[in-house]
Scaffold this active site. Structure first.
Site, PDB file in Angstrom:
ATOM      1  N   ARG A 148       0.872  -1.182   0.065  1.00 55.41           N
ATOM      2  CA  ARG A 148      -0.026   0.048   0.069  1.00 55.41           C
ATOM      3  C   ARG A 148       0.714   1.328  -0.086  1.00 55.41           C
ATOM      4  NH1 ARG A 148      -1.973  -3.511   3.996  1.00 55.41           N
ATOM      5  NH2 ARG A 148      -4.225  -4.450   3.526  1.00 55.41           N
ATOM      6  N   LYS A 172      -2.407  -2.777   7.605  1.00 50.74           N
ATOM      7  CA  LYS A 172      -3.581  -2.583   8.600  1.00 50.74           C
ATOM      8  C   LYS A 172      -3.714  -2.840   9.792  1.00 50.74           C
ATOM      9  CE  LYS A 172      -6.626  -0.518   4.702  1.00 50.74           C
ATOM     10  NZ  LYS A 172      -7.817  -0.866   4.093  1.00 50.74           N
ATOM     11  N   HIS A 243      -2.533   2.460  -5.863  1.00 54.40           N
ATOM     12  CA  HIS A 243      -3.317   1.114  -5.707  1.00 54.40           C
ATOM     13  C   HIS A 243      -3.521   0.399  -6.793  1.00 54.40           C
ATOM     14  CE1 HIS A 243      -4.780   0.023  -1.639  1.00 54.40           C
ATOM     15  NE2 HIS A 243      -5.717  -0.836  -2.435  1.00 54.40           N
ATOM     16  N   ARG A 246      -0.925  -2.119  -7.149  1.00 53.80           N
ATOM     17  CA  ARG A 246      -1.135  -3.353  -6.117  1.00 53.80           C
ATOM     18  C   ARG A 246      -1.986  -3.908  -6.606  1.00 53.80           C
ATOM     19  NH1 ARG A 246      -1.244  -4.476  -0.410  1.00 53.80           N
ATOM     20  NH2 ARG A 246      -3.409  -4.990   0.423  1.00 53.80           N
ATOM     21  N   HIS A 269      -4.153  -8.895   3.694  1.00 57.83           N
ATOM     22  CA  HIS A 269      -5.649  -8.956   3.865  1.00 57.83           C
ATOM     23  C   HIS A 269      -5.941 -10.035   4.909  1.00 57.83           C
ATOM     24  CE1 HIS A 269      -6.529  -7.863  -0.711  1.00 57.83           C
ATOM     25  NE2 HIS A 269      -6.143  -6.838   0.124  1.00 57.83           N
ATOM     26  N   TYR A 278      -9.561 -10.456  -6.883  1.00 55.91           N
ATOM     27  CA  TYR A 278      -8.520 -10.589  -8.133  1.00 55.91           C
ATOM     28  C   TYR A 278      -8.640 -11.798  -8.837  1.00 55.91           C
ATOM     29  CZ  TYR A 278      -6.432  -7.137  -5.629  1.00 55.91           C
ATOM     30  OH  TYR A 278      -6.141  -5.762  -4.760  1.00 55.91           O
TER      31      TYR A 278
END
Length: 297
Positions: A148, A172, A243, A246, A269, A278
């Site tokens: 990110r 995150k 992004h 990514r 994730h 994806y």
């Protein structure tokens, strides 16, 4: 003033007790600031008197301001979390958000660059110049790792393990992960560290890997602005953001046979359902290739 202070207390709670990232807290704060503005215009001074209809009117106003569906969905989530907090703190007895459904989120497939477009983009920076060498290293790292942009700008020298072809990052929720760094990315990062970074740093000190002209760490906005210029220079007619690299990283390794669980781990994730978008992208691209090349498609 009471309402303002309650929002401040809530945002402090998100940081200290929930441990949310600064970006997430800023997003919640922005949504609640808009809601506070609406309450002020309606002369509402306490949360106890807020009714379901008033919240729906606020959301309707947001829609009339041409806010995107994803933005409205996020606003509903922000309000839902906030009113839950108010109920837990006994600031309200009835939670009006329990009567409001979240809008259905339309599936949005993100923009992805083709392999040839990525190669076009990588060729844009002039690597005979200090900033060009830095920008080439940034693009190589982003495409090689799927970081990110917030992870990229906070990357520190201690996070690089170039001899092992690895880097570590905090994603995150302050979740640490180790990401492989391909040989091409390692080569360009080493060149940047040897030839360009000392010139950007001057007589200063910095723990960050990627620096601006003044020897300070780059910002997300700085990376975004530079990328926009590079995309134009590459002649790419897509809406490309950091992004996008990514998304392209994830799509390309899936198309080349990577396992979905591996991609989930690489992207950081928490939930594999986030990674599954994806697979849709890969199928969509597969269909496009079939339609283009099969004689009876």
């Amino acid at each position: 003033m009471i309402i303002d202070n309650t929002i401040k207390d809530y945002l402090h709670y998100l940081k200290v007790e929930r441990g949310l990232t600064d970006n997430t807290i800023a997003s919640y704060g922005s949504d609640l600031k808009q809601f506070n503005k609406y309450l002020t215009a309606q002369k509402i001074t306490d949360y106890q008197s807020i009714k379901r209809e008033q919240i729906l009117n606020f959301l309707q106003l947001q829609m009339q301001q041409s806010k995107t569906a994803s933005s409205i969905t996020r606003t509903v989530t922000s309000l839902r979390q906030f009113f839950q907090y108010l109920a837990e703190e006994n600031i309200i007895q009835k939670n009006p958000m329990l009567l409001i459904d979240s809008p259905k989120k339309r599936e949005h497939l993100p923009e992805v660059l083709s392999v040839s477009e990525v190669e076009q983009l990588l060729r844009v920076p002039d690597t005979t110049k200090v900033l060009g060498l830095r920008d080439r290293a940034i693009l190589e790292v982003m495409y090689a790792t799927g970081l990110r942009v917030s992870e990229l700008v906070h990357l520190k020298l201690a996070d690089l393990h170039l001899s092992l072809g690895l880097l570590q990052t905090l994603g995150k929720g302050q979740k640490e992960r180790i990401v492989p760094l391909g040989s091409q990315a390692v080569k360009w990062v080493e060149r940047y560290l040897d030839e360009a970074r000392p010139k950007l740093l001057g007589h200063q000190r910095s723990q960050f890997v990627f620096l601006n002209n003044h020897g300070h760490g780059l910002t997300r906005q700085g990376v975004w602005k530079n990328l926009k210029q590079q995309v134009r220079a590459a002649g790419i007619q897509k809406d490309v953001t950091p992004h996008t690299l990514r998304h392209s990283f994830a799509t390309h390794i899936l198309e080349n046979g990577a396992d979905l669980r591996v991609v989930q781990e690489l992207l950081g994730h928490a939930d594999i359902s986030t990674t599954q978008i994806y697979t849709h992208l890969s199928k969509k691209r597969l269909q496009g290739v079939y339609n283009r090349y099969h004689p009876r498609a």
